[in-house]
Design a protein around this motif. Structure first.
Motif, PDB file in Angstrom:
ATOM      1  N   THR A 203      -7.122  -6.123  -6.602  1.00  0.00           N
ATOM      2  CA  THR A 203      -6.820  -4.929  -7.399  1.00  0.00           C
ATOM      3  C   THR A 203      -6.654  -3.734  -6.481  1.00  0.00           C
ATOM      4  O   THR A 203      -7.398  -3.569  -5.526  1.00  0.00           O
ATOM      5  N   THR A 204      -5.687  -2.899  -6.799  1.00  0.00           N
ATOM      6  CA  THR A 204      -5.396  -1.716  -5.999  1.00  0.00           C
ATOM      7  C   THR A 204      -5.051  -0.554  -6.910  1.00  0.00           C
ATOM      8  O   THR A 204      -4.998  -0.691  -8.129  1.00  0.00           O
ATOM      9  N   THR A 205      -4.796   0.578  -6.301  1.00  0.00           N
ATOM     10  CA  THR A 205      -4.333   1.765  -6.995  1.00  0.00           C
ATOM     11  C   THR A 205      -3.607   2.627  -5.978  1.00  0.00           C
ATOM     12  O   THR A 205      -3.678   2.380  -4.770  1.00  0.00           O
ATOM     13  N   ALA A 206      -2.948   3.641  -6.459  1.00  0.00           N
ATOM     14  CA  ALA A 206      -2.350   4.640  -5.565  1.00  0.00           C
ATOM     15  C   ALA A 206      -3.326   5.806  -5.461  1.00  0.00           C
ATOM     16  O   ALA A 206      -4.041   6.094  -6.417  1.00  0.00           O
TER      17      ALA A 206
ATOM     18  N   TYR B 118      -9.075   4.185   2.729  1.00  0.00           N
ATOM     19  CA  TYR B 118      -7.690   3.741   2.669  1.00  0.00           C
ATOM     20  C   TYR B 118      -7.247   3.326   4.074  1.00  0.00           C
ATOM     21  O   TYR B 118      -6.769   4.141   4.859  1.00  0.00           O
ATOM     22  N   PRO B 119      -7.410   2.035   4.406  1.00  0.00           N
ATOM     23  CA  PRO B 119      -6.938   1.561   5.704  1.00  0.00           C
ATOM     24  C   PRO B 119      -5.467   1.131   5.633  1.00  0.00           C
ATOM     25  O   PRO B 119      -4.939   0.873   4.551  1.00  0.00           O
ATOM     26  N   ASP B 120      -4.838   1.009   6.801  1.00  0.00           N
ATOM     27  CA  ASP B 120      -3.484   0.472   6.848  1.00  0.00           C
ATOM     28  C   ASP B 120      -3.554  -1.061   6.773  1.00  0.00           C
ATOM     29  O   ASP B 120      -4.630  -1.632   6.558  1.00  0.00           O
ATOM     30  N   GLU B 121      -2.430  -1.727   6.989  1.00  0.00           N
ATOM     31  CA  GLU B 121      -2.350  -3.179   6.862  1.00  0.00           C
ATOM     32  C   GLU B 121      -3.302  -3.900   7.806  1.00  0.00           C
ATOM     33  O   GLU B 121      -3.792  -4.985   7.508  1.00  0.00           O
TER      34      GLU B 121
ATOM     35  N   MET C 199      -4.045  15.875   4.262  1.00  0.00           N
ATOM     36  CA  MET C 199      -3.224  14.660   4.357  1.00  0.00           C
ATOM     37  C   MET C 199      -1.985  14.897   5.209  1.00  0.00           C
ATOM     38  O   MET C 199      -1.143  14.011   5.329  1.00  0.00           O
ATOM     39  N   GLU C 200      -1.886  16.060   5.783  1.00  0.00           N
ATOM     40  CA  GLU C 200      -0.703  16.407   6.559  1.00  0.00           C
ATOM     41  C   GLU C 200      -0.455  15.384   7.670  1.00  0.00           C
ATOM     42  O   GLU C 200      -1.329  15.105   8.487  1.00  0.00           O
ATOM     43  N   GLY C 201       0.757  14.803   7.642  1.00  0.00           N
ATOM     44  CA  GLY C 201       1.158  13.849   8.668  1.00  0.00           C
ATOM     45  C   GLY C 201       0.549  12.466   8.547  1.00  0.00           C
ATOM     46  O   GLY C 201       0.717  11.638   9.435  1.00  0.00           O
ATOM     47  N   ILE C 202      -0.132  12.179   7.453  1.00  0.00           N
ATOM     48  CA  ILE C 202      -0.798  10.889   7.289  1.00  0.00           C
ATOM     49  C   ILE C 202       0.014   9.983   6.365  1.00  0.00           C
ATOM     50  O   ILE C 202       0.446  10.393   5.283  1.00  0.00           O
ATOM     51  N   LYS C 203       0.197   8.739   6.792  1.00  0.00           N
ATOM     52  CA  LYS C 203       0.872   7.738   5.981  1.00  0.00           C
ATOM     53  C   LYS C 203       0.020   7.449   4.745  1.00  0.00           C
ATOM     54  O   LYS C 203      -1.179   7.230   4.846  1.00  0.00           O
ATOM     55  N   ARG C 204       0.654   7.448   3.592  1.00  0.00           N
ATOM     56  CA  ARG C 204      -0.043   7.138   2.340  1.00  0.00           C
ATOM     57  C   ARG C 204       0.197   5.669   2.003  1.00  0.00           C
ATOM     58  O   ARG C 204       1.325   5.185   2.104  1.00  0.00           O
ATOM     59  N   VAL C 205      -0.867   5.008   1.614  1.00  0.00           N
ATOM     60  CA  VAL C 205      -0.799   3.584   1.303  1.00  0.00           C
ATOM     61  C   VAL C 205      -1.603   3.305   0.034  1.00  0.00           C
ATOM     62  O   VAL C 205      -2.468   4.098  -0.343  1.00  0.00           O
ATOM     63  N   PRO C 206      -1.354   2.168  -0.621  1.00  0.00           N
ATOM     64  CA  PRO C 206      -2.195   1.779  -1.756  1.00  0.00           C
ATOM     65  C   PRO C 206      -3.624   1.467  -1.291  1.00  0.00           C
ATOM     66  O   PRO C 206      -3.862   1.102  -0.141  1.00  0.00           O
ATOM     67  N   TYR C 207      -4.560   1.593  -2.210  1.00  0.00           N
ATOM     68  CA  TYR C 207      -5.972   1.315  -1.958  1.00  0.00           C
ATOM     69  C   TYR C 207      -6.179  -0.180  -1.674  1.00  0.00           C
ATOM     70  O   TYR C 207      -5.531  -1.027  -2.283  1.00  0.00           O
ATOM     71  N   LEU C 208      -7.068  -0.489  -0.756  1.00  0.00           N
ATOM     72  CA  LEU C 208      -7.409  -1.863  -0.366  1.00  0.00           C
ATOM     73  C   LEU C 208      -6.191  -2.625   0.152  1.00  0.00           C
ATOM     74  O   LEU C 208      -6.064  -3.837  -0.041  1.00  0.00           O
ATOM     75  N   LEU C 209      -5.297  -1.931   0.827  1.00  0.00           N
ATOM     76  CA  LEU C 209      -4.033  -2.509   1.282  1.00  0.00           C
ATOM     77  C   LEU C 209      -4.225  -3.761   2.121  1.00  0.00           C
ATOM     78  O   LEU C 209      -3.536  -4.764   1.910  1.00  0.00           O
ATOM     79  N   SER C 210      -5.146  -3.733   3.072  1.00  0.00           N
ATOM     80  CA  SER C 210      -5.306  -4.890   3.962  1.00  0.00           C
ATOM     81  C   SER C 210      -5.721  -6.145   3.194  1.00  0.00           C
ATOM     82  O   SER C 210      -5.485  -7.256   3.658  1.00  0.00           O
TER      83      SER C 210
END
Length: 184
Positions: free
Chosen positions: A102-105, A29-32, A63-74
């Protein structure tokens, strides 16, 4: 307290952390920008764990303190039309096997968070639920959450199979999925 101060859990002190399970997939799960935020680990028999880089070449199973993003965000932030599934395995099927954005949470049904919504602003979102009651409820909730920000939201019902991965394994094709999405 000492274990916690080191950024570890008590489970990190023991060599066999899998309990007889086999790691079958790792979902990044990478960021943008493509920087890895966390990973979801899938085991057989079916089980999941999550970990994040510790900044020193190791992992913290939290996951403490980690930003949650959708899968394959970039990948999906570049797209005008996106499919959303219930899990990473289905998202991989859509993205890799069917060549569709395609993505998921993370963490499955019932885990959609409002902070995912801005990534879908102005997009056409096609939701593909699992063919069970929990999957239907989950995607209805996701649809309600995305409705105010997305250009259009559709729930695409698969005619057979328990999910997108099984539907594709049983012969479902990209063209058939696109026809289903258009007809929805």
């Amino acid at each position: 307290q000492i274990v916690r101060a080191l950024g570890l859990s008590m489970g990190d002190l023991f060599q066999d952390k899998t309990g007889g399970r086999t790691l079958v997939a790792t979902y990044d799960y990478p960021d943008e920008s493509g920087t890895l935020l966390f990973q979801v680990l899938r085991y057989a028999p079916k089980d999941f764990k999550v970990r994040r880089p510790d900044g020193k070449g190791g992992w913290v199973y939290s996951m403490e303190g980690i930003k949650r993003v959708p899968y394959l965000l970039s990948e999906i932030v570049k797209c005008k039309k996106v499919f959303v599934t219930e899990g990473e395995k289905d998202a991989e099927t859509g993205s890799c096997d069917l060549d569709l954005p395609t993505t998921t949470a993370p963490f499955g049904a019932g885990k959609w968070r409002p902070e995912y919504n801005p990534y879908f602003a102005g997009t056409i979102v096609r939701l593909i639920p699992h063919n069970d009651e929990a999957g239907q409820r989950h995607m209805q909730a996701v649809a309600c959450s995305l409705f105010p920000v997305a250009e259009k939201v559709k729930i695409v019902e698969l005619p057979f199979g328990k999910d997108l991965a099984e539907w594709h394994a049983l012969g479902g094709t990209r063209d058939e999925l696109m026809k289903l999405a258009k007809a929805t």
